[in-house]
Scaffold this active site. Structure first.
Site, short mmCIF file in Angstrom:
data_model
loop_
_atom_site.label_atom_id
_atom_site.label_comp_id
_atom_site.label_asym_id
_atom_site.label_seq_id
_atom_site.Cartn_x
_atom_site.Cartn_y
_atom_site.Cartn_z
N PRO A 89 0.82 -1.23 0.00
CA PRO A 89 0.00 0.00 0.00
C PRO A 89 0.85 1.27 0.00
O PRO A 89 0.33 2.36 -0.24
CB PRO A 89 -0.83 -0.10 1.28
CG PRO A 89 -0.41 -1.33 1.98
CD PRO A 89 0.63 -2.03 1.20
N GLU A 116 3.37 -8.13 8.64
CA GLU A 116 3.51 -6.67 8.71
C GLU A 116 4.46 -6.12 7.65
O GLU A 116 4.86 -4.97 7.72
CB GLU A 116 3.98 -6.25 10.11
CG GLU A 116 2.91 -6.40 11.18
CD GLU A 116 1.61 -5.68 10.83
OE1 GLU A 116 1.66 -4.47 10.57
OE2 GLU A 116 0.55 -6.34 10.81
N ARG A 154 -4.46 -8.78 -20.51
CA ARG A 154 -5.47 -8.53 -21.54
C ARG A 154 -4.99 -7.54 -22.60
O ARG A 154 -5.62 -7.40 -23.64
CB ARG A 154 -6.79 -8.09 -20.90
CG ARG A 154 -6.71 -6.82 -20.14
CD ARG A 154 -7.98 -6.60 -19.33
NE ARG A 154 -9.15 -6.35 -20.16
CZ ARG A 154 -9.33 -5.25 -20.88
NH1 ARG A 154 -8.43 -4.27 -20.85
NH2 ARG A 154 -10.39 -5.08 -21.60
N ASP A 169 -11.80 0.17 -24.55
CA ASP A 169 -12.29 0.16 -23.16
C ASP A 169 -12.32 1.51 -22.50
O ASP A 169 -11.68 2.44 -22.94
CB ASP A 169 -11.34 -0.61 -22.25
CG ASP A 169 -11.15 -1.98 -22.71
OD1 ASP A 169 -12.08 -2.53 -23.26
OD2 ASP A 169 -10.03 -2.46 -22.49
N1 ADE Z 1 -0.81 -5.20 0.17
C1 ADE Z 1 -1.73 -4.89 1.10
N2 ADE Z 1 -2.55 -3.93 0.66
C2 ADE Z 1 -2.15 -3.63 -0.62
C3 ADE Z 1 -2.59 -2.73 -1.62
N3 ADE Z 1 -3.62 -1.91 -1.42
N4 ADE Z 1 -1.93 -2.70 -2.78
C4 ADE Z 1 -0.88 -3.51 -2.99
N5 ADE Z 1 -0.41 -4.37 -2.08
C5 ADE Z 1 -1.04 -4.45 -0.91
#
Ligand code: ADE
Length: 243
Positions: A89, A116, A154, A169
């Site tokens: 994230p 974590e 794709r 698309d």
């Molecule tokens: N791992 C945990 N959450 C994630 C996300 N939103 N994007 C990529 N990898 C992740």
């Protein structure tokens, strides 16, 4: 395109990828998928690949050595250093443009973390791109890797049939798709827009373009700023403003 996925859950990747259109592409030989179980590279007699974080705190951290050995087992078979995408994230947010860029690669390595996170030192050594699929937190990198592999696959020649073509698309030109209708002509009192039944190809195309513009303006005005708009598009949007 050859995908190599470093993961603690290879079944999740295989099961997710080998169905539907991506599965068909593997069968056709357009794609290959290799999964590497990081646990096979554990340096611990109990087969562990995680340990407590230095400095304390909740959860466990995936250790550097098993991840590095798993990566090296892939890299040893490749001619040049591949792009290694770490799903996190904290990464750059994935979008259609990134999908197009990745589709030009021959080999892609995905690193999926759990717990974590992964010891920063191995990330510094092997990762070329840290990628997020959006501003939310998942339990691991497997679903993000599948999302990215799907979006990239794709775009590769031969993966979609002609009628599924990726060319038109949503996001292709930063506009959302127009609405689609199929039989029957009237469903529970709701009619298909008459223009679609007119058989007048040019008018249908014009209507669809306008619907795309209306939708994008309503739902994703941020995209509209980046869209390739014609003079007619701009005129149409200016008229909408006045209404
Ligand atoms: N791992 C945990 N959450 C994630 C996300 N939103 N994007 C990529 N990898 C992740």
């Amino acid at each position: 395109m050859n995908y190599h996925v470093l993961t603690l859950f290879p079944d999740m990747i295989r099961d997710g990828f080998q169905t539907s259109i991506t599965g068909r592409a593997v069968e056709k030989g357009i794609l290959t998928l290799e999964t590497i179980n990081i646990r096979d590279f554990s340096v611990n007699k109990h087969n562990r690949v995680d340990d407590y974080p230095y400095g304390g705190g909740a959860g466990m951290v995936m250790q550097a050595e098993p991840v590095c050995l798993a990566y090296e087992s892939v890299a040893a078979g490749l001619e040049k250093k591949p792009r290694v995408l770490y799903m996190s994230p904290q990464g750059k947010v994935f979008d259609q443009r990134m999908a197009e860029e990745l589709a030009a690669e021959e080999e892609l390595v995905f690193l999926c973390g759990h717990y974590e996170g992964i010891d920063e030192r191995v990330l510094e050594e092997i990762v070329t791109d840290e990628v997020s699929i959006g501003d939310y937190v998942l339990t691991g990198g497997e679903l993000p890797a599948l999302v990215i592999m799907d979006a990239v696959s794709r775009l590769l020649g031969g993966v979609l049939h002609n009628e599924e073509s990726a060319q038109f698309d949503s996001f292709h030109d930063n506009l959302l798709e127009y609405p689609q209708y199929s039989r029957p002509e009237e469903w529970r009192g709701k009619k298909v827009p008459p223009i679609l039944l007119s058989g007048h190809h040019a008018n249908v195309e014009k209507w669809r373009r306008e619907q795309s513009l209306i939708r994008t303006r309503q739902r994703r005005p941020d995209l509209l700023e980046r869209a390739n708009l014609t003079k007619e598009d701009k005129k149409f949007l200016a008229n909408l403003e006045e209404m």
